[in-house]
Design a protein around this motif. Structure first.
Motif, short mmCIF file in Angstrom:
data_model
loop_
_atom_site.label_atom_id
_atom_site.label_comp_id
_atom_site.label_asym_id
_atom_site.label_seq_id
_atom_site.Cartn_x
_atom_site.Cartn_y
_atom_site.Cartn_z
N VAL A 1 0.85 -1.20 0.00
CA VAL A 1 0.00 0.00 0.00
C VAL A 1 0.88 1.24 0.00
O VAL A 1 1.89 1.30 0.70
CB VAL A 1 -0.93 0.01 1.23
CG1 VAL A 1 -1.75 1.29 1.29
CG2 VAL A 1 -1.86 -1.21 1.21
N GLY B 1 0.68 5.84 -0.54
CA GLY B 1 -0.08 7.08 -0.71
C GLY B 1 -1.35 7.19 0.10
O GLY B 1 -2.26 7.91 -0.28
N ALA B 2 -1.44 6.52 1.24
CA ALA B 2 -2.68 6.54 2.03
C ALA B 2 -2.86 7.89 2.72
O ALA B 2 -1.90 8.47 3.22
CB ALA B 2 -2.65 5.42 3.07
N TYR B 3 -4.11 8.37 2.74
CA TYR B 3 -4.45 9.57 3.51
C TYR B 3 -5.96 9.67 3.71
O TYR B 3 -6.74 9.07 2.98
CB TYR B 3 -3.90 10.85 2.87
CG TYR B 3 -4.67 11.32 1.65
CD1 TYR B 3 -5.65 12.31 1.75
CD2 TYR B 3 -4.40 10.79 0.39
CE1 TYR B 3 -6.35 12.74 0.64
CE2 TYR B 3 -5.09 11.22 -0.73
CZ TYR B 3 -6.06 12.20 -0.60
OH TYR B 3 -6.76 12.63 -1.71
N LEU C 1 -6.03 5.59 -0.99
CA LEU C 1 -4.75 4.89 -1.00
C LEU C 1 -4.61 4.15 -2.31
O LEU C 1 -5.56 4.05 -3.08
CB LEU C 1 -4.64 3.92 0.19
CG LEU C 1 -5.79 2.94 0.43
CD1 LEU C 1 -5.64 1.68 -0.40
CD2 LEU C 1 -5.83 2.57 1.90
N THR C 2 -3.43 3.63 -2.54
CA THR C 2 -3.17 2.80 -3.72
C THR C 2 -2.68 1.44 -3.25
O THR C 2 -1.76 1.36 -2.43
CB THR C 2 -2.12 3.46 -4.63
OG1 THR C 2 -2.62 4.72 -5.08
CG2 THR C 2 -1.82 2.58 -5.85
N LYS D 1 -9.02 7.25 -4.93
CA LYS D 1 -8.66 8.67 -4.95
C LYS D 1 -9.91 9.54 -4.85
O LYS D 1 -11.02 9.10 -5.13
CB LYS D 1 -7.89 9.00 -6.22
CG LYS D 1 -8.68 8.80 -7.50
CD LYS D 1 -7.84 9.12 -8.72
CE LYS D 1 -8.66 8.95 -9.99
NZ LYS D 1 -7.90 9.31 -11.17
N VAL E 1 -2.89 -0.89 7.73
CA VAL E 1 -2.30 0.36 7.27
C VAL E 1 -2.68 1.47 8.25
O VAL E 1 -3.84 1.55 8.67
CB VAL E 1 -2.83 0.74 5.86
CG1 VAL E 1 -2.25 2.05 5.39
CG2 VAL E 1 -2.56 -0.36 4.87
N ILE F 1 -3.36 5.17 8.32
CA ILE F 1 -3.66 6.23 7.36
C ILE F 1 -3.49 7.59 8.06
O ILE F 1 -4.20 7.88 9.03
CB ILE F 1 -5.09 6.10 6.82
CG1 ILE F 1 -5.26 4.76 6.10
CG2 ILE F 1 -5.44 7.26 5.91
CD1 ILE F 1 -6.65 4.51 5.55
N HIS G 1 -3.55 10.92 -6.17
CA HIS G 1 -4.19 9.84 -5.38
C HIS G 1 -5.08 10.40 -4.33
O HIS G 1 -5.16 11.30 -3.79
CB HIS G 1 -3.14 8.94 -4.72
CG HIS G 1 -2.34 8.20 -5.73
ND1 HIS G 1 -2.60 6.92 -6.09
CD2 HIS G 1 -1.28 8.58 -6.47
CE1 HIS G 1 -1.73 6.53 -6.99
NE2 HIS G 1 -0.93 7.51 -7.25
#
Length: 159
Positions: A42, A44-46, A59-60, A109, A144, A146, A159
């Motif tokens: 994983v 780019g999580a936010y 996320l990706t 996204k 994850v 975030i 993203h």
């Protein structure tokens, strides 16, 4: 010269043993990409800081493996429920899962597919992290953390 011939013979023997262990349809070994397993990570999580009792998560999920997988559910102690949403032609709807192609990625996204955190137990603030567990059809769950970003946050990479 004799020493060089001995070393060359040893290298050739080792190479033969190595190659013998690589082939065959019944070998039962190989990398995840070759053996048809997903290999998930994983990036780019936010989560934009929520303004209500709901929040979105982005996320990706990257699949470097040789098999497709599917995101089937998500949970978090921060929310009563986390659902997976698909966005088609500007309309979002809850779905049972989203596909992650082999050697590809699933991008969640803003304005597209995303996670919805419903019945937040408390509103996370900018700078905090929200832990989630992602579950898949074939792979082990992935946890994850975030990070919570400002409500107006927009990542540079889309993203």
């Amino acid at each position: 010269m004799r020493r060089l011939a001995i070393v060359a013979g040893a290298v050739a023997g080792a190479l033969t043993l190595t190659l013998a262990g690589c082939g065959g349809s019944d070998s039962g070994s190989g990398s995840d990409a070759a053996s048809g397993k997903a290999e998930l990570s994983v990036a780019g999580a936010y989560m934009p800081q929520p303004v209500s009792d709901m929040a979105a998560g982005f996320l990706t999920i990257i699949n470097k493996g040789g098999a497709d997988d599917r995101l089937t559910s998500v949970s978090s102690d921060a929310a009563g429920q986390v659902t997976v949403h698909e966005t088609v032609d500007g309309t979002m709807r809850e779905v049972e899962g989203l596909d992650i192609p082999a050697h590809g990625e699933l991008v969640l996204k803003s304005g597209g597919n995303h996670l919805m955190f419903e019945q937040l137990k408390q509103k996370p603030k900018e700078g905090q992290k929200v832990s989630v567990e992602l579950r898949f059809a074939h792979s082990d769950p992935v946890t994850v953390d975030i990070p919570v970003k400002p409500a107006t946050y927009s990542p540079k990479h889309g993203h």
